[in-house]
Structures are given as C-alpha cells and as structure tokens.
Design a protein around this motif. Structure first.
Motif, PDB file in Angstrom:
ATOM      1  N   ASN A 428       0.804  -1.218   0.000  1.00  0.00           N
ATOM      2  CA  ASN A 428       0.000   0.000   0.000  1.00  0.00           C
ATOM      3  C   ASN A 428       0.838   1.269   0.000  1.00  0.00           C
ATOM      4  OD1 ASN A 428      -2.504  -1.386   0.087  1.00  0.00           O
ATOM      5  ND2 ASN A 428      -2.236  -1.734   2.287  1.00  0.00           N
ATOM      6  N   THR A 429       2.160   1.104   0.084  1.00  0.00           N
ATOM      7  CA  THR A 429       3.042   2.277   0.095  1.00  0.00           C
ATOM      8  C   THR A 429       3.004   2.976  -1.259  1.00  0.00           C
ATOM      9  OG1 THR A 429       4.497   1.142   1.660  1.00  0.00           O
ATOM     10  CG2 THR A 429       5.401   3.060   0.528  1.00  0.00           C
ATOM     11  N   ASN A 430       3.003   4.289  -1.217  1.00  0.00           N
ATOM     12  CA  ASN A 430       2.919   5.069  -2.465  1.00  0.00           C
ATOM     13  C   ASN A 430       4.179   4.907  -3.306  1.00  0.00           C
ATOM     14  OD1 ASN A 430       4.344   6.620  -0.449  1.00  0.00           O
ATOM     15  ND2 ASN A 430       4.290   8.322  -1.874  1.00  0.00           N
ATOM     16  N   THR A 431       4.104   5.304  -4.574  1.00  0.00           N
ATOM     17  CA  THR A 431       5.188   5.025  -5.528  1.00  0.00           C
ATOM     18  C   THR A 431       6.174   6.181  -5.703  1.00  0.00           C
ATOM     19  OG1 THR A 431       3.789   5.784  -7.357  1.00  0.00           O
ATOM     20  CG2 THR A 431       3.755   3.423  -6.851  1.00  0.00           C
ATOM     21  N   ASN A 432       5.900   7.347  -5.157  1.00  0.00           N
ATOM     22  CA  ASN A 432       6.791   8.497  -5.363  1.00  0.00           C
ATOM     23  C   ASN A 432       8.203   8.190  -4.854  1.00  0.00           C
ATOM     24  OD1 ASN A 432       8.100  11.199  -4.480  1.00  0.00           O
ATOM     25  ND2 ASN A 432       6.414  11.843  -5.785  1.00  0.00           N
ATOM     26  N   LEU A 433       9.210   8.642  -5.579  1.00  0.00           N
ATOM     27  CA  LEU A 433      10.608   8.326  -5.249  1.00  0.00           C
ATOM     28  C   LEU A 433      11.230   9.274  -4.231  1.00  0.00           C
ATOM     29  CD1 LEU A 433      12.091   7.464  -8.767  1.00  0.00           C
ATOM     30  CD2 LEU A 433      10.948   5.968  -7.136  1.00  0.00           C
ATOM     31  N   ARG A 434      10.549  10.391  -3.914  1.00  0.00           N
ATOM     32  CA  ARG A 434      11.131  11.378  -3.007  1.00  0.00           C
ATOM     33  C   ARG A 434      10.393  11.452  -1.662  1.00  0.00           C
ATOM     34  NH1 ARG A 434      15.811  13.896  -3.028  1.00  0.00           N
ATOM     35  NH2 ARG A 434      14.953  15.962  -2.676  1.00  0.00           N
ATOM     36  N   TYR A 435       9.211  10.879  -1.569  1.00  0.00           N
ATOM     37  CA  TYR A 435       8.561  10.764  -0.267  1.00  0.00           C
ATOM     38  C   TYR A 435       7.761   9.461  -0.226  1.00  0.00           C
ATOM     39  CZ  TYR A 435       3.883  11.963  -2.031  1.00  0.00           C
ATOM     40  OH  TYR A 435       2.677  11.957  -2.695  1.00  0.00           O
ATOM     41  N   LYS A 436       7.633   8.928   0.971  1.00  0.00           N
ATOM     42  CA  LYS A 436       6.836   7.716   1.185  1.00  0.00           C
ATOM     43  C   LYS A 436       5.943   7.939   2.400  1.00  0.00           C
ATOM     44  CE  LYS A 436       8.897   5.137  -1.973  1.00  0.00           C
ATOM     45  NZ  LYS A 436       8.162   4.717  -3.197  1.00  0.00           N
ATOM     46  N   LEU A 437       4.751   7.318   2.384  1.00  0.00           N
ATOM     47  CA  LEU A 437       3.923   7.276   3.576  1.00  0.00           C
ATOM     48  C   LEU A 437       3.341   5.886   3.715  1.00  0.00           C
ATOM     49  CD1 LEU A 437       0.382   8.773   3.101  1.00  0.00           C
ATOM     50  CD2 LEU A 437       1.989   8.822   1.217  1.00  0.00           C
ATOM     51  N   GLY A 438       3.272   5.445   4.944  1.00  0.00           N
ATOM     52  CA  GLY A 438       2.737   4.114   5.199  1.00  0.00           C
ATOM     53  C   GLY A 438       2.859   3.787   6.670  1.00  0.00           C
ATOM     54  N   LYS A 439       2.314   2.631   7.060  1.00  0.00           N
ATOM     55  CA  LYS A 439       2.350   2.252   8.474  1.00  0.00           C
ATOM     56  C   LYS A 439       3.429   1.214   8.767  1.00  0.00           C
ATOM     57  CE  LYS A 439      -1.427  -1.066   7.832  1.00  0.00           C
ATOM     58  NZ  LYS A 439      -2.763  -1.483   8.294  1.00  0.00           N
ATOM     59  N   ASN A 440       4.057   0.681   7.731  1.00  0.00           N
ATOM     60  CA  ASN A 440       5.077  -0.347   7.952  1.00  0.00           C
ATOM     61  C   ASN A 440       6.343  -0.033   7.166  1.00  0.00           C
ATOM     62  OD1 ASN A 440       3.532  -2.176   9.641  1.00  0.00           O
ATOM     63  ND2 ASN A 440       2.281  -2.560   7.810  1.00  0.00           N
ATOM     64  N   LEU A 441       6.826   1.175   7.272  1.00  0.00           N
ATOM     65  CA  LEU A 441       8.021   1.569   6.530  1.00  0.00           C
ATOM     66  C   LEU A 441       9.272   1.202   7.317  1.00  0.00           C
ATOM     67  CD1 LEU A 441       6.999   5.158   5.320  1.00  0.00           C
ATOM     68  CD2 LEU A 441       6.923   3.024   4.017  1.00  0.00           C
ATOM     69  N   SER A 442      10.271   0.701   6.603  1.00  0.00           N
ATOM     70  CA  SER A 442      11.567   0.404   7.210  1.00  0.00           C
ATOM     71  C   SER A 442      12.634   1.193   6.470  1.00  0.00           C
ATOM     72  CB  SER A 442      11.858  -1.094   7.120  1.00  0.00           C
ATOM     73  OG  SER A 442      13.147  -1.373   7.637  1.00  0.00           O
ATOM     74  N   TYR A 443      13.461   1.965   7.219  1.00  0.00           N
ATOM     75  CA  TYR A 443      14.417   2.878   6.592  1.00  0.00           C
ATOM     76  C   TYR A 443      15.471   3.272   7.617  1.00  0.00           C
ATOM     77  CZ  TYR A 443      11.143   5.893   9.078  1.00  0.00           C
ATOM     78  OH  TYR A 443      10.331   6.433  10.046  1.00  0.00           O
TER      79      TYR A 443
END
Length: 516
Positions: A428-443
């Motif tokens: 469900n994470t968005n596709t933009n390469l400069r920002y991401k939003l989601g509930k399960n992001l790992s970074y």
C-alpha cells in the motif's frame, strides 16, 4: 596561444599596412586580397576565423561578395568596412547577417575590439566568469554556512543559480566545483528544514510564505486594488527555468520577482491543492472530504482544483468572479489566447500549464528525451524553446497587451537524483521516489526527514500509525527487490516530493505589461 587567421579584402590594401602590422603584433595572422573574386577563391580553398570586407570595390562589390562568401563559409563572421554612411547600405549588410559594421577611417583599436567581440568573446567571457566565480567561491561558502533564515536561503539559492547560468554559457571547468557547492548547500538546507518545518506547521504566523498562503498574500491584495488578475501555475517549474524564461518576456513585462516555500510533500496532490484551497492537506481532507483524493486512490489527484478555488473564495467571503483552465497542449493554449478579451471581464482567471511536468516524466521514461535533456543546461534549453515556439509565447504576449496583472508561479520544483537509499514498505506504500507514507516503513532514520505525527505537519493520516518520510538532497528511494534495475532506471532523473532548494524554493512572480 591560439593564432586566429583573418582575411582582409580591400582594393586599397596598401594603405592599411600599419593596421595589418598592428594586428600581427597582437598575434593575428592576416592574409590580404584586393578584390571580391580573389576573396571568393581564397574562401573556397581555406577557412578563416573572420573576414574584413570593404564595401566599395571595383568589379564585384562588397555586398555581392558578402552574399557569395556566406554561401561558402556560412558560419564565418564578416565585418563590413566602408566609407559610406548611407542607411540602405547598412540595412543590406545587416540583412545579410554581417557580424559588425565599421566606418572608415578605422583605427586599430576599433578593429581589435571587433575581433575580440566576434572571435574571442567566448574564451574572454569564460576566463572572466571563471575568475569572478573563483573570487565569489569563499563568500558563497560562508553564506551557505551562515544561512539561518528562509530569506538567507533564498539568497543562497539565487546566487548558486546565477553562477550556474553564467558558467553554463562558457567552456569553464568550474561547473564541477559549483555542483559540489550546490550539494553542500542542499545538505545544509535540509538540516534547516528539519529543524524548522514542524515549528512552521504548528505556528503559521511564524512561517514564511508557503503554498496555502499564495492567494491570501499575493492574489487577494491585487483583487482588492481592483486589478484583473491572471494566475498562471506552471507545474514543476524551477527558479533556474524561470530565469531562462525571463529572457523571453522581459521586454514585454515589468517584473517583480520573489520566491516562496512549498509545503511537504513537494508534489502536486499536496502543494497545488494547498495553493488553490488556502488550506493544509489535512484540513482539505477534513473540511472537504469529497475534494481530497487519498494516495491509494486510482482517481486523478488534481481533478478538483476549480472547486477548491471556489471554497477558498467562499471562506474569505469574497464575491470575485473567476475562471479555471488547464492547458496540456498547444491547441488548448491557442483557444485560451482567443478567450482572453472575454476572460478579462472576470476578476480572476486561474491557468494551470503542465508542459514542464510532462517533460520531466518523459525524460524518465524516454531514452530519446533523456538524451535531448542530458543535463541541467539542456533541460533549461528545452524549456526556453517550448516558450519561444509554442502557443504559450502568444499567451504571454497577449496578456502583456491587456490591462491585467499576471501572477506566475508553480506548486513545486524538481531535483536531479543520483543517490539511491533503501526503503521497505508494504504494497500500500505510495510510488513516489522522493517521499513515502505508510504504516510499515523500514528505513535508516539518519537518511530521511521523518514525520511520525502527520496531523501536526498538516498532512492526512490514513492510519493511526502512518509515517511520512522525505528524501533529501539528491537522494531517491529504492526498494531492495530488483534494486539494481530500479537504481539504473531512475538514477539521473528529475524527481520531486522531497527536500531540496530546487523543489521547495520556487518562483512567485508578478508581471505587468509594459505597453498597457
């Protein structure tokens, strides 16, 4: 030292011996002939860096010789030398694209000046520009280190852009040094945004002019004065591109130039909707849920711009009449130009132009477009060519001739990305390469600007645990799956959504026609 070869054509060449000696002492190689026919023979046999051509010669006249020389050596500059000051002769010579026009008697310094201007200009300009940038390098470095307010960062960005435009017109090797300084500036700018952005969001009275403030600060005051306003929003329009376009329209408008700061994400769905609504994205979603489109929706993200403008006018209890138009191709621009006399009856006309955004996407997807816009200078050149040769040029000319005020701006800029950083998200994470939003992001937290409480930043929160992360400098997000392919495909592409001067510090220009 380069030796430049000249051909001097004059039936009284014996009287010019002193001038020829002067030029030879200055390092020029001068060949002479006494008539047009001999000049044509020599031009057929050899290339010259410049030709000095007498206008009044027996046999083949100077103007006749000029025409034939241009057929043989179309790129070689020709300087017409003549005793005549008759206007029609000057016009004929200029019409034949001479490089310069000298009236006899000429002195050696005059000739030297025209040689330097027409043969050596590029290397002289390169040397001068390079020297000036070297002198300014340390001062600019101090500006970058000391910048602590948005106004100071605007000045840094303007100065870097100035030098980029200057150096791009030369053959200087200083571009790499400037690129290094730009990267340094963007690193410091990212620290500045990370330090101040949440404070700006929580204390709007302390923030600089940002996307939701454009109408209140720049449009409504003009309407209150009774001015007819055309708001032109060129999607994805950077400050350097504005400076290039300025060259095309400066003679028809008086110009008031400013920069303002885009909100995050620096993307159309957020920044442009904030401009038109006068609200931060979370307030759009809360107050006008039917006009906000979530990231995971298949629906277009910018389809509700006209009703958003209407909501802003209604919120401020304004009775202004307005129209909204979107221009995606030249036919639409041509139709709009024809409507301008009728549209002037409105208090406000909003126009969105999408060419540059389409160009940046085409550059990512098309190898041919990437070759045409292979670097920043080429990218700007295509922008300039678009304005010069498209119906948008007619649009600006027509607006300059009418009694209206043009506010030219954008929703965000873009940055050329080189450095991939890994992020993991669910489907469900968005596709933009400069920002991401989601509930399960790992970074890696050190590599991004993270916002764990979106509502505090004026952003919608689709889930209770939604996090936004933003790439900085020239980074872009890449998934571990198919990592090499992903990096190869997106490296050296223009992207937007994150934190950089190019994306966030964007043009806000007021134009008024000079002849109205």
């Amino acid at each position: 030292m380069t030796t430049y070869k000249l051909l001097w054509v004059d039936d009284e060449i014996e009287l010019l011996k002193a001038h020829i000696l002067f030029l030879e002492k200055k390092g020029y190689q001068v060949e002479t002939v006494t008539n047009g026919y001999d000049a044509l023979d020599r031009c057929a046999e050899e290339a010259f860096d410049l030709i000095l051509l007498d206008e009044n010669m027996p046999g083949l006249s100077g103007l006749e010789t000029l025409t034939r020389v241009k057929e043989l050596l179309p790129a070689t500059p020709v300087v017409m030398v003549t005793k005549s000051e008759e206007e029609h002769i000057m016009e004929q010579a200029i019409g034949a694209k001479i490089a310069d026009y000298l009236i006899k008697p000429v002195n050696p310094t005059q000739i030297l000046l025209t040689l330097k201007k027409n043969i050596q200009q590029k290397e002289i300009v390169t040397e001068h520009t390079q020297s000036n940038y070297q002198q300014d390098f340390s001062r600019l470095g101090m500006q970058i280190n000391d910048a602590s307010s948005i106004e100071e960062w605007k000045e840094v960005y303007k100065k870097i852009t100035y030098w980029e435009l200057q150096l791009s017109e030369t053959e200087s090797g200083m571009q790499e040094m400037l690129s290094m300084q730009r990267r340094e500036a963007n690193a410091e700018f990212a620290k500045f945004i990370r330090k101040n952005y949440m404070r700006w969001m929580e204390n709007p009275e302390e923030r600089p002019v940002m996307s939701p403030d454009i109408f209140k600060r720049s449009i409504f005051p003009l309407l209150d004065k009774g001015e007819k306003v055309f708001l032109i929003v060129i999607d994805n329009f950077r400050y350097d591109q504005w400076r290039v376009l300025l060259n095309e329209i400066a003679d028809t408008f008086t110009v008031e130039e400013n920069l303002y700061c885009s909100i995050l994400p620096t993307a159309t769905q957020y920044a442009r909707n904030a401009i038109f609504s006068g609200l931060m994205p979370n307030n759009i979603a809360k107050m006008f849920p039917s006009l906000w489109v979530d990231e995971d929706s298949e629906e277009g993200k910018n389809l509700n711009e006209e009703p958003l403008v209407r909501t802003q006018l209604e919120r401020y209890r304004r009775k202004n009449t307005f129209s909204y138009h979107k221009i995606n191709h030249s036919n639409a621009a041509e139709k709009f130009v024809q409507q301008i006399p009728q549209l002037q009856k409105n208090d406000l006309n909003v126009v969105v132009i999408n060419f540059i955004d389409m160009l940046s996407h085409a550059r990512t997807e098309s190898l041919m477009v990437r070759e045409l816009a292979s670097n920043e200078a080429a990218y700007r050149s295509i922008t300039q060519s678009w304005l010069r040769h498209s119906a948008v040029s007619d649009l600006f000319r027509s607006l300059a001739a009418h009694d209206c005020t043009v506010v030219l701006t954008t929703d965000h800029g873009s940055i050329r990305c080189y450095n991939p950083i890994k992020v993991i998200g669910d489907r469900n994470t968005n596709t933009n390469l400069r920002y991401k939003l989601g509930k399960n992001l790992s970074y890696n937290q050190k590599e991004v600007f993270e916002i764990k409480d979106p509502l505090r930043a004026g952003l919608p929160s689709p889930n209770l645990s939604t996090t936004y992360i933003f790439a900085m400098q020239d980074d872009f997000f890449a998934y571990p799956n198919n990592y090499s392919y992903y990096v190869q495909y997106y490296k050296d592409t223009f992207q937007h959504g994150g934190i950089s001067m190019e994306e966030m510090l964007i043009p806000l220009i007021t134009l008024r026609g000079r002849k109205r």
